[in-house]
Design a protein around this motif. Structure first.
Motif, PDB file in Angstrom:
ATOM      1  N   LEU A 125     -24.012 -11.728 -22.256  1.00 58.55           N
ATOM      2  CA  LEU A 125     -24.077 -10.525 -23.197  1.00 58.55           C
ATOM      3  C   LEU A 125     -25.166  -9.997 -23.617  1.00 58.55           C
ATOM      4  CD1 LEU A 125     -20.613 -10.883 -24.993  1.00 58.55           C
ATOM      5  CD2 LEU A 125     -21.043  -9.446 -23.037  1.00 58.55           C
ATOM      6  N   ARG A 126     -26.151 -11.067 -23.898  1.00 62.52           N
ATOM      7  CA  ARG A 126     -27.556 -10.643 -24.478  1.00 62.52           C
ATOM      8  C   ARG A 126     -28.352  -9.985 -23.286  1.00 62.52           C
ATOM      9  NH1 ARG A 126     -27.101 -15.526 -27.181  1.00 62.52           N
ATOM     10  NH2 ARG A 126     -28.519 -16.557 -25.736  1.00 62.52           N
ATOM     11  N   VAL A 127     -28.347 -10.686 -22.202  1.00 60.75           N
ATOM     12  CA  VAL A 127     -29.143  -9.975 -20.992  1.00 60.75           C
ATOM     13  C   VAL A 127     -28.620  -8.660 -20.709  1.00 60.75           C
ATOM     14  CG1 VAL A 127     -29.428 -10.348 -18.864  1.00 60.75           C
ATOM     15  CG2 VAL A 127     -29.412 -12.439 -20.101  1.00 60.75           C
ATOM     16  N   LEU A 164     -17.130 -13.826 -22.593  1.00 62.82           N
ATOM     17  CA  LEU A 164     -17.167 -14.973 -23.685  1.00 62.82           C
ATOM     18  C   LEU A 164     -18.578 -15.576 -23.863  1.00 62.82           C
ATOM     19  CD1 LEU A 164     -13.787 -16.420 -23.575  1.00 62.82           C
ATOM     20  CD2 LEU A 164     -14.607 -14.546 -25.094  1.00 62.82           C
ATOM     21  N   ASP A 165     -19.523 -15.200 -22.561  1.00 61.21           N
ATOM     22  CA  ASP A 165     -20.626 -15.866 -22.406  1.00 61.21           C
ATOM     23  C   ASP A 165     -21.840 -14.994 -23.379  1.00 61.21           C
ATOM     24  OD1 ASP A 165     -23.291 -16.549 -21.462  1.00 61.21           O
ATOM     25  OD2 ASP A 165     -22.340 -16.748 -19.393  1.00 61.21           O
ATOM     26  N   VAL A 219     -25.829 -16.384  -9.388  1.00 62.49           N
ATOM     27  CA  VAL A 219     -25.490 -14.973  -8.440  1.00 62.49           C
ATOM     28  C   VAL A 219     -24.110 -14.460  -9.086  1.00 62.49           C
ATOM     29  CG1 VAL A 219     -25.199 -14.144  -6.248  1.00 62.49           C
ATOM     30  CG2 VAL A 219     -27.166 -15.618  -6.653  1.00 62.49           C
ATOM     31  N   TYR A 220     -23.153 -15.262  -9.344  1.00 58.76           N
ATOM     32  CA  TYR A 220     -21.813 -14.978  -9.619  1.00 58.76           C
ATOM     33  C   TYR A 220     -21.884 -14.025 -10.912  1.00 58.76           C
ATOM     34  CZ  TYR A 220     -17.021 -15.423 -11.382  1.00 58.76           C
ATOM     35  OH  TYR A 220     -15.876 -15.102 -11.856  1.00 58.76           O
ATOM     36  N   ASP A 221     -22.693 -14.589 -12.300  1.00 55.77           N
ATOM     37  CA  ASP A 221     -22.829 -13.800 -13.237  1.00 55.77           C
ATOM     38  C   ASP A 221     -23.544 -12.554 -13.140  1.00 55.77           C
ATOM     39  OD1 ASP A 221     -21.163 -15.680 -14.820  1.00 55.77           O
ATOM     40  OD2 ASP A 221     -23.080 -16.575 -15.691  1.00 55.77           O
ATOM     41  N   ALA A 222     -24.748 -12.737 -12.303  1.00 57.71           N
ATOM     42  CA  ALA A 222     -25.505 -11.425 -11.951  1.00 57.71           C
ATOM     43  C   ALA A 222     -24.709 -10.364 -11.332  1.00 57.71           C
ATOM     44  CB  ALA A 222     -26.843 -12.035 -11.083  1.00 57.71           C
ATOM     45  N   THR A 223     -23.769 -10.752 -10.595  1.00 55.07           N
ATOM     46  CA  THR A 223     -22.826  -9.733  -9.973  1.00 55.07           C
ATOM     47  C   THR A 223     -22.218  -8.843 -10.904  1.00 55.07           C
ATOM     48  OG1 THR A 223     -22.645 -11.020  -8.001  1.00 55.07           O
ATOM     49  CG2 THR A 223     -21.119  -9.579  -8.083  1.00 55.07           C
TER      50      THR A 223
END
Length: 79
Positions: free
Chosen positions: A71-73, A66-67, A47-51
């Motif tokens: 970045l692809r998503v 850097l992830d 949820v952290y990344d999705a935010t």
């Protein structure tokens, strides 16, 4: 201790920037939380990344990370 002493003047400047529209405060609503959780589930993200992903998509800003997977998503959702 100087930083603590300067705090009120920094807060005053910060509030002025918010009031003038230079800084926007984004409030999360039920809709944005629902969309964030949907992105997390769809792409198997925290949820952290999705935010961060949702905020970038919502504001039209480029996501910096850097992830490479995140970045692809982002790139797939932004298209």
């Amino acid at each position: 201790m100087k930083d603590i002493e300067d705090g009120p003047s920094f807060l005053s400047i910060f509030y002025e920037l918010i009031e003038s529209g230079v800084i926007n405060i984004i409030r999360y609503t039920k809709r944005t939380l629902t969309e964030t959780y949907a992105l997390a589930g769809k792409h198997k993200l925290t949820v952290y990344d999705a935010t961060f992903l949702h905020l970038a998509l919502e504001t039209g800003m480029e996501l910096k990370s850097l992830d490479t997977r995140l970045l692809r998503v982002f790139n797939s959702e932004a298209d």
